[in-house]
Each structure stands twice: as C-alpha cells, then as structure tokens.
Motif scaffolding. Structure first.
Motif, PDB file in Angstrom:
ATOM      1  N   ALA A 133     -19.432  11.242 -22.987  1.00 32.07           N
ATOM      2  CA  ALA A 133     -18.615  10.274 -23.846  1.00 32.07           C
ATOM      3  C   ALA A 133     -19.216  10.775 -25.189  1.00 32.07           C
ATOM      4  O   ALA A 133     -20.241  10.591 -25.375  1.00 32.07           O
ATOM      5  N   THR A 138     -19.827   3.542 -26.645  1.00 33.82           N
ATOM      6  CA  THR A 138     -19.012   3.217 -25.294  1.00 33.82           C
ATOM      7  C   THR A 138     -20.025   3.761 -24.243  1.00 33.82           C
ATOM      8  O   THR A 138     -20.279   3.316 -23.090  1.00 33.82           O
ATOM      9  N   LEU A 142     -20.944   1.363 -21.244  1.00 31.07           N
ATOM     10  CA  LEU A 142     -20.667   1.497 -19.791  1.00 31.07           C
ATOM     11  C   LEU A 142     -21.519   2.312 -19.242  1.00 31.07           C
ATOM     12  O   LEU A 142     -21.158   2.749 -18.041  1.00 31.07           O
ATOM     13  N   MET A 150     -21.361  -5.904 -17.179  1.00 30.46           N
ATOM     14  CA  MET A 150     -21.109  -6.599 -15.835  1.00 30.46           C
ATOM     15  C   MET A 150     -21.123  -8.022 -16.134  1.00 30.46           C
ATOM     16  O   MET A 150     -20.364  -9.129 -15.826  1.00 30.46           O
TER      17      MET A 150
ATOM     18  N   PHE B  91     -14.287  -3.160 -11.174  1.00 24.25           N
ATOM     19  CA  PHE B  91     -15.519  -2.889 -11.979  1.00 24.25           C
ATOM     20  C   PHE B  91     -16.771  -2.863 -11.254  1.00 24.25           C
ATOM     21  O   PHE B  91     -17.599  -1.858 -11.211  1.00 24.25           O
ATOM     22  N   LEU B  92     -16.694  -4.025 -10.319  1.00 25.34           N
ATOM     23  CA  LEU B  92     -18.115  -3.986  -9.674  1.00 25.34           C
ATOM     24  C   LEU B  92     -17.979  -2.974  -8.708  1.00 25.34           C
ATOM     25  O   LEU B  92     -18.953  -2.315  -8.254  1.00 25.34           O
ATOM     26  N   ILE B 123     -16.512   6.501 -16.975  1.00 27.17           N
ATOM     27  CA  ILE B 123     -16.456   5.630 -18.144  1.00 27.17           C
ATOM     28  C   ILE B 123     -15.104   5.393 -18.575  1.00 27.17           C
ATOM     29  O   ILE B 123     -14.676   4.100 -18.824  1.00 27.17           O
ATOM     30  N   CYS B 126     -13.993   2.785 -15.978  1.00 25.57           N
ATOM     31  CA  CYS B 126     -14.616   1.430 -16.357  1.00 25.57           C
ATOM     32  C   CYS B 126     -13.749   0.841 -17.524  1.00 25.57           C
ATOM     33  O   CYS B 126     -13.497  -0.585 -17.628  1.00 25.57           O
ATOM     34  N   ASN B 127     -13.406   1.607 -18.493  1.00 27.06           N
ATOM     35  CA  ASN B 127     -12.610   1.158 -19.597  1.00 27.06           C
ATOM     36  C   ASN B 127     -11.326   0.535 -19.070  1.00 27.06           C
ATOM     37  O   ASN B 127     -11.036  -0.601 -19.772  1.00 27.06           O
ATOM     38  N   ILE B 130     -12.138  -2.770 -17.574  1.00 33.49           N
ATOM     39  CA  ILE B 130     -12.148  -3.908 -18.346  1.00 33.49           C
ATOM     40  C   ILE B 130     -10.994  -4.332 -19.191  1.00 33.49           C
ATOM     41  O   ILE B 130     -10.855  -5.735 -19.700  1.00 33.49           O
TER      42      ILE B 130
END
Lengths: 198, 166, 116
Positions: A133, A138, A142, A150, B91-92, B123, B126-127, B130
């Motif tokens: 990334a 970020t 993440l 989380m 996400f989990l 990533i 995940c973005n 979220i």
C-alpha cells in the motif's frame, strides 16, 4: 507555518468560547462547526490529509445530528437555577491544571523536532514493500494494526445498536399492535401507508 | 415526466424545487467521489472511513432534500442493518482467513504491482468492507434519529390531549 | 511549545463546559470539544519540520518520504478515534431525546427535581 497554526488554534479557542457561553442552543451548535472545520484545516497543514477529509465530513454529520436534536425542542439555554459552586470549583481546579500543564509541556520534545521514533521509522521505511500500500496510514490501519481497526468497528456497531435500543418506544414484552410502527424501524407496509402521497 | 421530475414537482415533502434540482445533479458526483475514496484508499488519501462517511452523507442529503420517502425507497433501514452486519462479518472473515498463512489479519494475497488498483493484497477488500459498514451504520443512525422526530411531536400532541381532558 | 499549551487550553475549556453547564446539549458540546483537542494534540506531537504527508506518490523517491514524512502512527489512531466519536455522539443524542421525551426539558437540575 507556525504562525498560521497559532492563528487557527486561537480561532478555535474563540469559537469554543462562543459555543460554551452562547444563550441560544442553535448558535452554540453552529459555533462547534467553527472549531471542527478549523481543526480540519490544521490537520491538512500538519501533513495529514486522511484525517482532514474524515474530520470535515464527520463535522458535517455532527452538525446535522446536533441540529436535529435541538431544532424541534425548546431553543434556549438560559439556566433557571444558577449554581456558583461548580463554576468556582471547576475554575480553580482547571487553573491549577493549566499551571501544571505549562510546566509539563516544557518537558516535551520541541514542536517540529520529535524524538527518534523506531516504529514510525520502520513503517515509513518498509511499509510500501511489506504491504504494497502506498498510503502508509492505510498500511498501518489495515495491515500492521488491523486488530485495532476491528475493535473500532466493534465499538461503532455497539454504539449504533445502543442508539437503536434506546430510541425504541417500549420493550419487547409490553409491545402492543399499535406500537409496532413507533419502534425505531419502519416495516414495509408502514412505509407504503405513510408515504403513499409520493 | 419521469419519476424524479414528479418528486421535484411535489411541493409537500422536502425542500424547494431549487434545492431538489441542485441535489439531483450533485448526487451522482458525491457517490462517484465516495466510491473513488473507498476504492483508492491504499494509493491516495482516504480509505474506508472517509469514503463511507461521504457515501452516507450522500444518502443524508437525499433525505434532507426530498423527504423520507425517496431515501427509504432507495436504501431502506432494513437493508442498512443487513449491510451493516454482513460487512462487519466480512471484515472478521478476512481476518480469520489470515490464519491460513500464520496469524490473524495476515496479508496472504499477493502484493501485486506498485500503484495498481488491484494491489496490496487484502487491504482494498478491508477498505470496501469498512466503507460499507460505515455507510450503513451512519445512515441507520440518521434514519433512527429522524424517524424518531415524528414521534416526539406525536407524543407531545398526545400529552396535550391528555391534559386538556383533565 | 505554545501550540501544545493551546491544545491543552482547549481541552480545559471542553472539560469546563462538561462540568459547569446544566444543559445536556451543552454537555455534549463539551465532550465534542474535548475530543477535538485530544486529536489535535496527538497529531501535533507527530509533526516534524518541513514534514510531508506519509503517502508515496508516483515519481517520488522513497528516501524522500523516509527523511521528511510525518509520523503515520498517531494519524492512524486519530482516524479511528474520530469515527468512534461520531458513534458515541449518536448514542448520547439518542439518550438526550429520550430524556426530553420523558421530562420535557434539557435542564439537568430540573430533571433531578422531577425525578425526586
């Protein structure tokens, strides 16, 4: 650079004074907007565009929510019972706090010249290779510290469930037929019934 | 006369036709910008949080300008709660998939090419998760608060009726 | 140095609003100002002179960002803190609306009197 930051911070303090002491709730809520948007500009100047975007958008949402809380209700903040005791005690305590804070701030590293930071150096040095990334914030959010994110998602979820539960009109046990439409969430037929006019 | 035109001409709900027309043209731009901020979160400033709040702001501006009916027909609160819960689970799940490579939230997918949209492993996924979660939950909170407003006035009316009877 | 102190002054003003004011909406405003000051303080600590945002752009040397980039760690933590603040604010406002529905006032001492 620093002079701009100084002016903006003083502007924020003036805005918060207006927000605290205004007699009208609506004007006090709007003065919070001064503080929030100036904070967005400060973040942008401090090399944090991620936070600046989030701060500006969240500030708009905070204004919408707070105005929604004040707009339908009594719109004045004139206090009927004036207590001098909490004001005096808090002023004394916070004056002491500020005196100690003044000495504590002297011990901090100089502004713009922080101590060598090993974690930050590692992230800046190896972040793009290790995670892929290009935005290192970020990458931290993440990848290196995804566990923290989380937890954040869990807190957001819990607070929203709490808001839903609090705004429900009556508990599940005592619910009558006429109450179902008043429970926070509308059913499909209620939407059809209430918004037929469109 | 298409559907939006009918909403704009409707004088009863929402704001004036000027606001409605402007919102109609700005809506698409807001949603495209929000989706861009979410998808390019690993290359440019932004990410799931900022993009999600921008998307939610798009729906909120729709609600404020056109009244509740249109916004609820586009994105109802039921869908909001479903998306909220499932995005949290996604996400989990991404976190647990990391166990196949070693530890929680391990970046098991390939890194890809630099500066490409499909890079940086998990990533972007995940973005997206979220972003969906923040969109749905913020809009759900706004809906709850704004729907509840009707009840406050109704309750006050009930209260006044009771006092008149006495 | 003076900037750290001004951030702490903002913190104290938020706390004063939280303690001394009676209106619940004013108390919420105090909490919001306190959050802002903490975020400001954390980001100020991470800054370095001539710093640039910790984002690698096309055509930028990597050594440049290692030399000049500001600390990404407080930024990531503050980002989560802002969104959590939004969720907590929604919770507080819903509690306020509930109280208003029950007692028809926002005044804290009035609510205490009515409850007793």
């Amino acid at each position: 650079m620093e002079i701009f930051l100084l002016v903006l911070t003083i502007f924020m303090i003036v805005g918060s004074i207006v927000a605290i002491e205004a007699k009208n709730l609506l004007s006090s809520v709007i003065s919070v907007g001064i503080v929030g948007f100036s904070l967005g500009i400060v973040f942008l100047m401090l090399g944090a565009p991620d936070i600046a975007i989030t701060q500006v958008v969240v500030e708009i949402l905070i204004l919408v929510i707070l105005i929604r809380a004040t707009i339908t209700t009594d719109n004045t903040a004139i206090e009927k019972h004036k207590d001098t005791f909490p004001v005096v005690v808090s002023l004394i305590f916070f004056g002491l706090f500020l005196i100690f804070a003044y000495f504590a701030v002297q011990e901090l590293p100089q502004f713009g010249d922080p101590l060598p930071r090993e974690a930050a150096a590692h992230y800046l040095d190896n972040g793009p290779e290790e995670t892929g990334a290009m935005n290192i914030v970020t990458a931290v959010l993440l990848d290196y510290r995804a566990y923290d994110t989380m937890g954040e998602a869990t807190v957001l979820f819990a607070s929203i469930v709490g808001a839903f539960v609090i705004l429900r009109r009556r508990g599940r046990k005592h619910r009558k037929d006429e109450d179902t439409e008043k429970v926070g969430i509308l059913e499909d037929e209620d939407i059809k019934k209430n918004f037929e006019g469109f | 006369m298409d559907k939006m035109e009918k909403y704009i001409r409707d004088g009863k709900s929402g704001m004036t036709p000027i606001v409605k027309t402007v919102v109609r043209f700005v809506m698409g731009i807001i949603f495209i910008f929000g989706a861009y901020v979410v998808l390019y979160g690993h290359l440019t400033p932004g990410g799931g949080f900022a993009g999600g709040v921008i998307l939610a702001c798009g729906f909120i501006i729709l609600t404020l300008a056109f009244g509740k009916g249109l916004a609820l027909s586009k994105f109802s609160d039921k869908w909001a709660s479903i998306i909220d819960n499932s995005a949290a689970l996604i996400f989990l799940t991404i976190g647990f998939i990391g166990f196949s490579g070693g530890y929680f939230f391990m970046n098991i997918l390939g890194k890809g090419k630099e500066f490409a949209l499909f890079s940086a492993g998990t990533i972007p996924l995940c973005n997206i998760a979220i972003g969906l979660k923040v969109t749905a939950s913020v809009f759900a909170v706004f809906l709850t608060l704004s729907i509840f407003g009707r009840f406050v006035s109704k309750l006050v009316d009930d209260y006044e009726d009771d006092t008149e009877k006495e | 140095m003076i900037l750290y102190f001004l951030a702490l002054v903002l913190f104290v003003m938020g706390l004063y609003c939280l303690v001394a004011k009676k209106n619940i909406i004013k108390k919420i405003i105090g909490i919001v100002i306190t959050e802002y000051s903490i975020n400001l303080f954390l980001v100020l600590v991470g800054w370095r002179k001539g710093g640039i945002a910790p984002i690698l752009l096309k055509g930028m040397q990597k050594s440049e960002i290692v030399e000049k980039g500001v600390d990404p760690l407080p930024q990531a933590l503050v980002l989560t803190s802002i969104v959590i603040g939004l969720g907590v604010l929604a919770l507080m406002v819903s509690i306020c609306l509930r109280l208003y529905e029950k007692y028809k006032t926002f005044d804290m001492s009035e609510i205490n009197r009515l409850r007793g």
